[in-house]
Design a protein around this motif. Sequence first.
Motif, short mmCIF file in Angstrom:
data_model
loop_
_atom_site.label_atom_id
_atom_site.label_comp_id
_atom_site.label_asym_id
_atom_site.label_seq_id
_atom_site.Cartn_x
_atom_site.Cartn_y
_atom_site.Cartn_z
N LYS A 24 0.83 -1.20 0.00
CA LYS A 24 0.00 0.00 0.00
C LYS A 24 0.87 1.25 0.00
N PHE A 25 0.50 2.24 -0.84
CA PHE A 25 1.24 3.49 -0.95
C PHE A 25 0.37 4.65 -0.48
N GLY A 26 1.01 5.73 -0.02
CA GLY A 26 0.26 6.93 0.32
C GLY A 26 1.14 7.97 0.96
N GLU A 27 0.60 9.20 1.08
CA GLU A 27 1.28 10.23 1.85
C GLU A 27 1.45 9.72 3.29
N LEU A 28 2.53 10.13 3.94
CA LEU A 28 2.84 9.58 5.26
C LEU A 28 1.72 9.80 6.26
N ASP A 29 1.08 10.97 6.25
CA ASP A 29 0.04 11.23 7.24
C ASP A 29 -1.27 10.50 6.92
N GLU A 30 -1.31 9.79 5.80
CA GLU A 30 -2.48 9.00 5.44
C GLU A 30 -2.28 7.51 5.68
N MET A 31 -1.04 7.10 5.96
CA MET A 31 -0.74 5.68 6.12
C MET A 31 -1.14 5.19 7.51
N SER A 32 -1.49 3.91 7.60
CA SER A 32 -1.80 3.29 8.89
C SER A 32 -1.26 1.87 8.88
N ILE A 33 -1.06 1.32 10.08
CA ILE A 33 -0.56 -0.04 10.22
C ILE A 33 -1.40 -0.79 11.24
N PRO A 34 -1.41 -2.15 11.20
CA PRO A 34 -2.15 -2.91 12.20
C PRO A 34 -1.53 -2.73 13.59
N MET A 35 -2.36 -2.65 14.59
CA MET A 35 -1.85 -2.54 15.96
C MET A 35 -1.05 -3.77 16.36
N ASN A 36 -1.33 -4.90 15.71
CA ASN A 36 -0.63 -6.14 16.05
C ASN A 36 0.67 -6.32 15.28
N ASP A 37 1.11 -5.33 14.54
CA ASP A 37 2.45 -5.40 13.96
C ASP A 37 3.44 -5.49 15.12
N ARG A 38 4.39 -6.39 15.02
CA ARG A 38 5.34 -6.63 16.11
C ARG A 38 6.11 -5.39 16.54
N VAL A 39 6.19 -4.40 15.63
CA VAL A 39 6.89 -3.18 15.99
C VAL A 39 6.20 -2.48 17.16
N CYS A 40 4.86 -2.60 17.25
CA CYS A 40 4.11 -1.91 18.30
C CYS A 40 4.40 -2.47 19.67
N TRP A 41 4.57 -3.77 19.77
CA TRP A 41 4.74 -4.41 21.08
C TRP A 41 6.20 -4.54 21.48
N PHE A 42 7.07 -4.82 20.52
CA PHE A 42 8.44 -5.19 20.87
C PHE A 42 9.52 -4.40 20.13
N GLY A 43 9.15 -3.51 19.21
CA GLY A 43 10.17 -2.89 18.36
C GLY A 43 10.94 -3.96 17.60
N ASP A 44 10.22 -5.02 17.21
CA ASP A 44 10.84 -6.23 16.67
C ASP A 44 11.07 -6.09 15.17
N GLY A 45 12.20 -5.49 14.83
CA GLY A 45 12.51 -5.33 13.43
C GLY A 45 13.86 -4.68 13.22
N VAL A 46 14.20 -4.48 11.97
CA VAL A 46 15.47 -3.87 11.59
C VAL A 46 15.20 -2.81 10.52
N TYR A 47 16.16 -1.92 10.33
CA TYR A 47 15.95 -0.85 9.35
C TYR A 47 17.25 -0.45 8.70
N ASP A 48 17.12 0.34 7.65
CA ASP A 48 18.27 0.99 7.05
C ASP A 48 17.78 2.25 6.36
N ALA A 49 18.69 3.10 5.96
CA ALA A 49 18.31 4.38 5.37
C ALA A 49 19.51 5.03 4.71
N GLY A 50 19.23 5.94 3.79
CA GLY A 50 20.29 6.67 3.13
C GLY A 50 19.73 7.86 2.39
N LEU A 51 20.58 8.52 1.63
CA LEU A 51 20.21 9.73 0.91
C LEU A 51 20.02 9.49 -0.57
N SER A 52 19.10 10.25 -1.13
CA SER A 52 18.93 10.32 -2.57
C SER A 52 19.21 11.76 -3.00
N ARG A 53 19.88 11.91 -4.11
CA ARG A 53 20.10 13.24 -4.71
C ARG A 53 19.87 13.12 -6.20
#
Length: 279
Positions: A10-39
């Motif tokens: 699903k795509f959308g503007e950030l303030d329009e996006m939602s996630i399930p409350m039961n996503d593991r991130v909500c209870w445990f921060g159970d995940g990994v991430y990465d990030a970088g720059l685009s130019r």
Amino acid sequence: MKTLGYYNGKFGELDEMSIPMNDRVCWFGDGVYDAGLSRNYKIFALNEHIDRLFNSAGLLDIKVPVTKAELADLLQEMVNKMDTGNLFVYYQVTRGTGMRNHVFPEGKANLWIMLKPAEIADGTKPIKLITAEDTRFFHCNIKTLNLIPSVMAAEKAKRAGAEECVFYRPGKRVTECAHSNCHIIKDGKLITAPTDNLILPGIVRAHLIKACKKLEIPVSETPYTLDEMFDADEVLVTSSSKLCMYANELDGKPVGGKAPELLEKIRKEIMDEFMTATN
């Protein structure tokens, strides 16, 4: 689009996006991430960041729901949708969705992506640093979502009028910053903490080392202390969002400023690589 989010197709503007409350991130921060720059709609060092994401996920037994190539294509597709090509590109994988339970849920992991406008500083202005004891766990090499110590340290730095907080372990061994890697220059040599389990193996850290080797500047990947940082000829801070910065103050005391020509050679080499790669 000004901002853009993605969640499991699903795509959308950030303030329009939602996630399930039961996503593991909500209870445990159970995940990994990465990030970088685009130019200019080009994502810098994308394959290196994706490799690190998959490595972090593998160390936590999380199966990324797409291949590396599929993720790269999806990220580029999303960048191309934006009003500007100068962006912060963030992506994370959480273990999945299920009723709150410490053991792993059944089913696939969840993929999140977030894009927002970002302009990169050229690293010519010094920054201020403070210090704090490193109270994080012993898996700092995994880029997890459990960032409370870093959040608290970043807020401490902000309240002190500083841009970053340097972490140190018992014996005053410097590890890294709240959301950056840090390094020192002494006697013409770059000294940076080794990539053990106490620091994140930063992508720009790796580019810094490559730049120094290209410039024939010796590199020592060895632990160093706060005392050595205070006594350093220069203090550098690198991250995927800020590239290469340098500090002139640590806990209110002046640092660095003793090897400006060498510092400028390093800064210019890193910025030139970034600019060339994103032209």
